[in-house]
Each structure stands twice: as C-alpha cells, then as structure tokens.
Scaffold this motif. Sequence first.
Motif, PDB file in Angstrom:
ATOM      1  N   LYS A 253     -10.474  -6.851   6.580  1.00 53.65           N
ATOM      2  CA  LYS A 253     -10.984  -5.986   7.660  1.00 53.65           C
ATOM      3  C   LYS A 253     -10.900  -6.649   9.050  1.00 53.65           C
ATOM      4  CE  LYS A 253     -12.731  -3.139   4.406  1.00 53.65           C
ATOM      5  NZ  LYS A 253     -11.601  -2.382   3.899  1.00 53.65           N
TER       6      LYS A 253
ATOM      7  N   GLU B 144     -11.530  -0.087  -2.535  1.00 54.66           N
ATOM      8  CA  GLU B 144     -12.298   1.163  -2.411  1.00 54.66           C
ATOM      9  C   GLU B 144     -11.750   2.206  -3.395  1.00 54.66           C
ATOM     10  OE1 GLU B 144     -14.997   1.771  -0.635  1.00 54.66           O
ATOM     11  OE2 GLU B 144     -14.970  -0.296   0.062  1.00 54.66           O
TER      12      GLU B 144
ATOM     13  N   CYS C 130       0.808  -1.231   0.000  1.00 53.29           N
ATOM     14  CA  CYS C 130       0.000   0.000   0.000  1.00 53.29           C
ATOM     15  C   CYS C 130       0.846   1.289   0.000  1.00 53.29           C
ATOM     16  CB  CYS C 130      -0.934  -0.008   1.211  1.00 53.29           C
ATOM     17  SG  CYS C 130      -1.859   1.546   1.374  1.00 53.29           S
TER      18      CYS C 130
ATOM     19  N   LEU D 175      -9.508   0.988   6.455  1.00 56.53           N
ATOM     20  CA  LEU D 175      -8.422   1.213   5.492  1.00 56.53           C
ATOM     21  C   LEU D 175      -7.092   1.320   6.235  1.00 56.53           C
ATOM     22  CD1 LEU D 175     -10.018   4.073   3.297  1.00 56.53           C
ATOM     23  CD2 LEU D 175     -10.105   1.623   2.850  1.00 56.53           C
ATOM     24  N   VAL D 176      -6.025   0.905   5.549  1.00 56.98           N
ATOM     25  CA  VAL D 176      -4.677   1.167   6.052  1.00 56.98           C
ATOM     26  C   VAL D 176      -4.136   2.389   5.317  1.00 56.98           C
ATOM     27  CG1 VAL D 176      -4.089  -1.161   6.775  1.00 56.98           C
ATOM     28  CG2 VAL D 176      -3.737  -0.518   4.381  1.00 56.98           C
TER      29      VAL D 176
ATOM     30  N   PRO E 108     -11.032   7.400  -1.512  1.00 54.14           N
ATOM     31  CA  PRO E 108     -11.534   7.194  -0.140  1.00 54.14           C
ATOM     32  C   PRO E 108     -10.569   7.732   0.899  1.00 54.14           C
ATOM     33  CG  PRO E 108     -10.672   5.122  -1.025  1.00 54.14           C
ATOM     34  CD  PRO E 108     -10.632   6.119  -2.138  1.00 54.14           C
TER      35      PRO E 108
ATOM     36  N   GLU F 133      -5.769   7.885   8.031  1.00 59.31           N
ATOM     37  CA  GLU F 133      -5.592   8.818   6.920  1.00 59.31           C
ATOM     38  C   GLU F 133      -4.113   9.203   6.834  1.00 59.31           C
ATOM     39  OE1 GLU F 133      -7.263   9.989   4.262  1.00 59.31           O
ATOM     40  OE2 GLU F 133      -8.792   8.592   4.888  1.00 59.31           O
ATOM     41  N   SER F 134      -3.482   8.780   5.733  1.00 57.65           N
ATOM     42  CA  SER F 134      -2.024   8.915   5.628  1.00 57.65           C
ATOM     43  C   SER F 134      -1.515  10.352   5.838  1.00 57.65           C
ATOM     44  CB  SER F 134      -1.547   8.366   4.286  1.00 57.65           C
ATOM     45  OG  SER F 134      -2.205   8.993   3.207  1.00 57.65           O
TER      46      SER F 134
ATOM     47  N   PHE G  57      -0.220   4.366   0.476  1.00 57.73           N
ATOM     48  CA  PHE G  57      -0.626   5.299   1.535  1.00 57.73           C
ATOM     49  C   PHE G  57       0.098   4.927   2.839  1.00 57.73           C
ATOM     50  CE2 PHE G  57      -4.099   5.031  -1.552  1.00 57.73           C
ATOM     51  CZ  PHE G  57      -4.307   6.356  -1.845  1.00 57.73           C
TER      52      PHE G  57
END
Length: 303
Positions: free
Chosen positions: A109, A291, A82, A121-122, A303, A134-135, A84
């Motif tokens: 999840k 997402e 990922c 989310l990661v 997202p 949120e990154s 982010f």
Amino acid sequence: MESALSKAHTKAREAMSTLDNDPTSTTQAKTSLNQLAKNETSKDQTSKEQKSYHTKATGQALQTVEKHSTDHDLKLYGSCFCPFVQRVWISLEHKGLDYQYIEVDPYAKPKSLLDVNPRGLVPALRHGDWGCYESTVLMEYLEDLNQGEPLLPSDPKARAHSRLWADHINRKIIPLFYRYLQEQDISKQGEQAAEFKKQIDVLVDAADPEGPFFLGNKLGFVDVQFAPWIVRMKKVLVPYRGWPEDDGKGRWGKWVHAVENDEHVKRTTSDDQLYLDSYERYAENRPNTSEVSKAINEGRGLP
Ligand SMILES: N[C@@H](CCC(=O)N[C@@H](CS)C(=O)NCC(=O)O)C(=O)O
C-alpha cells in the motif's frame, strides 16, 4: 499417508470426471494430469520453499513496461501478476495510447497508490491531476476518451449486450475462478470446476456463433474483461488444479486460442513462472493472501 503425487492425481481426476461431458476436454485433461504430476513431483523434491508474488514483470510484459517507463500524464499503477490490471493494460495497448506504467506492490500500500485509490487496490489510473480505480470503470473511462481503436461497438444495444456479459464475467465467472483455485478439500474441487465451466458455457452460448471473439472477428470489451483469467487458466489452473486444456476446436476452444494469441494480450503477459509462483498463495489458500482471497473465504462478493 497419501503422497502429494497421488493427491494430485485424485484432484485432477475429480476435475476430469465432472468435465468429461465436454468431449474436447478429455485428451487435454490427461496432458494436464501428467503436467500436474510433474509439478507435484518437483515440489516434493524441492521440499517446502514457499513462493510469493513477483514484483517485476518478465518476458513480453517486461518489454512493454520498459517501453512505457517515461513520465506521462496518463499513468497506470499496476502489478505484474494482477489480472484486473491486465484488463486495463490490454485496453491501453489495444488503443495504442501513450501512457506510463508504474509497478506498485498493492499489499505494501504505497502512498502513490493510496493517493489515487484509497482502497489500496490495483489497477489505479492517474490522468493529469485526476485519478480513478476499479478495472471495469477504468476500461469504460478509456473508451470514453474516444482515442484509438474502440473496444465497445457503436450501436447502443450492442454496447448494452457487451456490458451485460461483462457483468456476468465479473459476478459469476471470476469469483468461481478463485473459489476453485482456493478450494483445499479435494472432494469439492471437481464440483467447483464443474460450476466454473457451467458459467463459462452460459457466456459461450451468448457469444457470436462463429467468433472467434465474443462479438465476432475483433477483440472487444467482453474479451478483454475475461482475457486475463483465460490466460491464467493455462498458467495457473492447469498446473495447480489439473484444469483440462482445450484443443482449440470447439467454440470455447477457438475463443481461448484467439485470446491467448492476441498481440495485446501477449504484450501484457509475463513468462509462465511468474504466474506459477504468484498464485501458489491462492492454490494453498494461505491466510492473508489478499482482499480477493479473504472475500472468497468469507463468501462475500469480490472487492
Ligand atoms: N474490483 C477491483 C479488484 C482489484 C484487486 O483486487 N486487485 C488486487 C491485485 S490482483 C489488489 O490490489 N490486491 C491488494 C490487496 O488485496 O490488498 C478491480 O476490478 O479493479
């Protein structure tokens, strides 16, 4: 019927013709074309085995995971593929903070992730009994701890300038990365590549003229915001879309080279195969990929 190989050539040529106004890109684009042709050939030979995302880091990233596997008050819930997550991970490494890295599958999840991020989310970060996600917010939080090497400059105007261009990356550049990668209509891929490059050029125009990083000779907030996708240009866009690799000479090329060779970026990057496999879902625009892919297909913001 057109073979996969000739389709691959057509796709790459589309991207090349729109990017030909960038003189540094042409030779590299030809290399990419060959690479793409090679990948497509081996894909044809091995038939249709679908690749999925990895759930364990490899290469240098795996070494970093292993170094940060013991229990700690500061926990990063992440996934090896990922981008982010990689933003926050690079920030932690750059600051030299102690932390625990916990690999999670965000598509499964798990409760440990939902407890910190109800959106599932990661990246998600736990610090003691507090958690957040949120990154970009997490990068700001790490800055606000005032520990280790800062990524934002101290001058308020220079900080605002960094945040402004981080916002450009989030709202203009990143969505176009996915739109280009998910585009299945070969005739539109050239257009998507050109639009993506245009927004990168806007950012490059706002950067320090010498560089190599956004604000000069040190890796900073804007660089870290963009770094994971810069890494994925070579590892994902080149093989899947024939994106022209840069020769490292122009301002943009110097930036790419500096980011790819930054030790904190390298420490959080896995081997090439992990990205090739993990992004096949996006490159084929498979239904229910994520997402992010859904948002792009539906024309919504990320997202
Ligand atoms: N805006 C979020 C985006 C995070 C995100 O989309 N992460 C992906 C992995 S790269 C995820 O957790 N996907 C799970 C899903 O799509 O269900 C951020 O900046 O942190």
